[in-house]
Design a protein around this motif. Structure first.
Motif, short mmCIF file in Angstrom:
data_model
loop_
_atom_site.label_atom_id
_atom_site.label_comp_id
_atom_site.label_asym_id
_atom_site.label_seq_id
_atom_site.Cartn_x
_atom_site.Cartn_y
_atom_site.Cartn_z
N LYS A 235 0.72 -0.76 -0.02
CA LYS A 235 -0.02 0.05 0.00
C LYS A 235 0.89 1.74 -0.03
CE LYS A 235 -3.56 2.56 0.14
NZ LYS A 235 -5.23 2.87 -1.03
N ALA A 236 2.11 1.16 1.03
CA ALA A 236 2.58 2.55 0.54
C ALA A 236 3.65 2.79 -0.37
CB ALA A 236 3.92 1.96 1.72
N ILE A 237 3.52 1.77 -1.12
CA ILE A 237 4.54 1.84 -2.39
C ILE A 237 3.84 2.32 -3.40
CG2 ILE A 237 5.82 0.44 -4.80
CD1 ILE A 237 6.92 -1.19 -2.29
N SER A 238 2.15 1.58 -3.25
CA SER A 238 1.70 2.41 -4.47
C SER A 238 1.39 3.55 -4.02
CB SER A 238 0.28 1.29 -4.29
OG SER A 238 -0.72 1.54 -2.96
N GLU A 239 1.68 4.28 -3.01
CA GLU A 239 0.86 5.66 -2.59
C GLU A 239 2.12 6.52 -2.61
OE1 GLU A 239 -1.58 7.01 -2.24
OE2 GLU A 239 -3.00 4.96 -1.50
N GLU A 258 10.55 -6.07 13.86
CA GLU A 258 10.89 -4.35 14.47
C GLU A 258 11.67 -3.71 13.40
OE1 GLU A 258 12.99 -5.45 17.37
OE2 GLU A 258 11.56 -6.16 18.94
N ILE A 259 12.16 -4.07 12.34
CA ILE A 259 12.56 -3.77 11.74
C ILE A 259 12.06 -2.41 10.12
CG2 ILE A 259 14.95 -3.48 9.43
CD1 ILE A 259 16.21 -4.80 11.00
N ALA A 260 11.18 -4.29 9.99
CA ALA A 260 10.12 -4.35 8.91
C ALA A 260 8.96 -2.60 9.11
CB ALA A 260 9.88 -4.67 8.27
N ALA A 261 8.76 -3.03 10.70
CA ALA A 261 7.62 -1.75 11.45
C ALA A 261 8.02 -0.77 10.70
CB ALA A 261 7.14 -2.65 12.19
N ARG A 262 9.60 -0.33 11.55
CA ARG A 262 10.44 0.96 11.49
C ARG A 262 10.27 1.06 10.52
NH1 ARG A 262 14.68 -0.64 13.00
NH2 ARG A 262 14.30 -0.92 15.54
N GLU A 263 10.34 0.85 9.37
CA GLU A 263 10.73 1.16 7.42
C GLU A 263 9.38 1.43 6.76
OE1 GLU A 263 13.23 -1.39 5.40
OE2 GLU A 263 15.52 -1.25 6.46
N LEU A 264 8.21 0.31 7.65
CA LEU A 264 7.09 0.93 7.43
C LEU A 264 6.22 2.10 7.84
CD1 LEU A 264 4.66 -0.14 5.45
CD2 LEU A 264 4.24 -1.42 7.32
N TYR A 265 6.81 1.84 9.08
CA TYR A 265 6.25 3.39 9.64
C TYR A 265 6.86 5.15 8.76
CZ TYR A 265 6.07 7.18 12.54
OH TYR A 265 5.81 8.41 13.43
N GLU A 266 8.26 4.48 8.29
CA GLU A 266 8.54 5.71 7.34
C GLU A 266 8.17 5.48 6.22
OE1 GLU A 266 10.85 8.10 9.19
OE2 GLU A 266 10.80 7.13 10.78
N ALA A 267 7.70 4.86 5.51
CA ALA A 267 6.97 5.22 4.19
C ALA A 267 5.72 5.45 4.28
CB ALA A 267 7.51 3.35 3.91
N GLU A 268 4.55 4.90 5.46
CA GLU A 268 3.33 5.98 5.64
C GLU A 268 3.50 6.92 5.49
OE1 GLU A 268 1.70 3.29 8.35
OE2 GLU A 268 1.51 1.98 7.03
N LYS A 269 4.74 7.44 6.81
CA LYS A 269 4.80 8.70 7.12
C LYS A 269 4.99 9.47 5.94
CE LYS A 269 8.44 9.86 9.44
NZ LYS A 269 9.10 10.76 10.55
N GLU A 270 6.44 9.38 4.81
CA GLU A 270 6.39 9.94 3.61
C GLU A 270 5.21 10.15 2.39
OE1 GLU A 270 9.14 11.36 2.71
OE2 GLU A 270 10.14 11.00 4.86
N ALA A 271 4.30 8.46 2.66
CA ALA A 271 3.28 8.71 1.32
C ALA A 271 2.01 9.89 2.28
CB ALA A 271 2.59 7.36 1.64
#
Length: 348
Positions: A235-239, A258-271
Motif C-alpha cells: 500500500k505504501a509503495i502504491s502511494e 521490528e526493522i520492517a515495522a520501523r521502515e513501514l512507518y517511515e514509508a507511510e509517513k512519507e506517503a
C-alpha cells in the motif's frame, strides 16, 4: 457420520513452503491433510483407479511363484533394468514424505542436538532419519521378491550402484556402519498400502487446529504480522513511497518484524506527507514561489486565514572590526529590547 472436506481458498497447493510465513505454512499443511483424507476416502469406497496388485504379463512365470513370493504394490517397470538375478526390476508404489512446517523442522533439529553424541544417540538419530528409507525398502522388497540391496540402490540412488557382475554396491555403500545396510536387513516385504503411515493426516490436522486455537492475542498478532507488513508495504509503495527496503518481505522472524515495522512507518509517513502536499499545493511547481491560487489553498487549509499576530520581533545584526553586535526588539502589549555588544579591551 458425514465428513465434509473443504480446502482453504487462495492457499498455495503442495507441501508447506518455508519461504512463506508460519500461518501460511500451517494452512498449507492443513490443506495437505484434507487432500490426503479425500484420497483415502476415495480409496476406501473403491473408486480409486490405481490397482493394489500388479498383473504379471505373459511369460514372467507368475504361476510358478508361491503365494508369499508374488509381487505386490508394483507401479511400473524401470525401463529395461533387471535385478541381479536377471528378473525385470519394477518401481514400487511408495508413501509420500510427510510435509512439515518451519517450526516442526526446528523442533526436529533441536531434538537431534539434545540427543548428544554417544553411540546410542547416533543409532536413534539414524532410525529417525531413515523412517522414509525403510518404508521405501519394504515397498521395493514387496514389488521385487528376491531383490538384493544393490538392486534397491540401482533404483533409489543410481550413482551408488556399479554395473559390475550384474550389479554391485558403490564404494560409499561399502563403508562400515552404513545405515542403508542395517535398514535393508530389518526391512520386510510390505507394500506401501499395508505399511504404517508416515503421515497421519488426522493427527496432523488436529495438531494444526490445536496450534491455532491455543494462540494468545499476542501469538495471533505475531502470526498475522508478516501478512500485515506485506500488505502495508504494498500500500505504501502504491502511494508513492520508494521501494528500497529489503526486509519487508513477510519473513517470520521477530527481529525482522521490528526493522520492517520501523521502515513501514517511515514509508507511510512519507506517503502521507506527499498526499497532503499534493492536496494543498495542487499543480504548483516544486521549488517555486506559490502563486495566488496556491497561497489561497494554503490559507484555506489553515482555516481560511492567518490569525492576527500577538507579538512582532525584530533582530538587528552588525559585524564590524571589533565583533558582532546584535539587538533584538519584541513588540506586543509591551516592548522588550535585548542587546549583545562586543568591545575591544586591552589589558596591560
Amino acid at each position: 457420520m458425514i465428513e465434509i472436506f473443504i480446502s482453504f481458498y487462495r492457499v498455495i497447493d503442495g507441501a508447506p513452503n518455508a519461504r512463506t510465513c508460519l500461518l501460511h505454512q500451517k494452512l498449507q499443511l492443513l490443506n495437505c491433510c484434507i487432500k490426503r483424507a479425500q484420497e483415502g476416502d476415495v480409496n476406501a469406497n473403491g473408486n480409486s483407479s490405481e490397482e493394489e496388485f500388479f498383473d504379471c504379463s505373459e511369460g514372467e512365470g507368475a504361476e510358478d511363484q508361491l503365494p508369499w513370493d508374488r509381487p505386490v504394490g508394483r507401479l511400473n517397470r524401470l525401463e529395461n533394468a533387471t535385478l541381479k538375478s536377471g528378473v525385470p526390476l519394477y518401481v514400487p508404489r511408495t508413501q509420500d514424505p510427510a510435509p512439515k512446517t518451519e517450526d516442526q523442522l526446528e523442533e526436529d533439529a533441536e531434538l537431534m542436538v539434545r540427543m548428544g553424541d554417544n553411540a546410542k544417540a547416533s543409532e536413534l538419530r539414524a532410525k529417525m532419519m531413515s523412517a522414509s528409507l525403510l518404508s521405501d525398502m519394504e515397498a521395493f522388497k514387496a514389488a521385487n521378491p528376491g531383490a538384493e540391496l544393490c538392486d534397491f540402490v540401482r533404483w533409489y540412488s543410481p550413482r551408488d550402484w556399479k554395473p559390475d557382475d550384474g550389479g554391485s554396491l558403490g564404494d560409499r555403500m561399502l563403508l562400515p556402519g552404513n545405515p542403508w545396510v542395517e535398514a535393508w536387513t530389518v526391512a520386510r516385504p510390505v507394500p506401501a498400502a499395508r505399511q504404517r503411515r508416515l503421515f497421519d493426516e488426522a493427527r496432523e490436522a488436529e495438531q494444526v487446529l490445536h496450534f491455532l486455537k491455543s494462540r494468545t492475542v499476542g501469538g495471533v498478532a505475531e502470526l498475522l504480522l508478516p501478512a500485515l507488513l506485506r500488505a502495508g508495504a504494498n500500500k505504501a509503495i502504491s502511494e508513492g513511497a520508494p521501494a528500497t527496503s529489503s526486509s519487508i518481505g513477510g519473513v517470520d522472524k521477530r527481529r525482522t518484524f521490528e526493522i520492517a515495522a520501523r521502515e513501514l512507518y517511515e514509508a507511510e509517513k512519507e506517503a502521507c506527507r506527499a498526499i497532503c502536499v499534493r492536496k494543498v499545493l495542487g499543480n504548483s511547481a516544486e521549488g517555486q514561489p506559490l502563486d495566488v491560487a496556491g497561497r489561497s489553498r494554503v490559507l484555506n487549509a489553515m482555516g481560511a486565514g492567518l490569525p492576527a499576530p500577538t507579538r512582532r520581533e525584530f533582530t538587528l545584526r552588525v559585524k564590524d572590526d571589533v565583533g558582532p553586535q546584535i539587538m533584538r526588539a519584541a513588540l506586543g502589549s509591551d516592548m522588550t529590547i535585548i542587546g549583545a555588544f562586543t568591545e575591544r579591551i586591552v589589558c596591560l
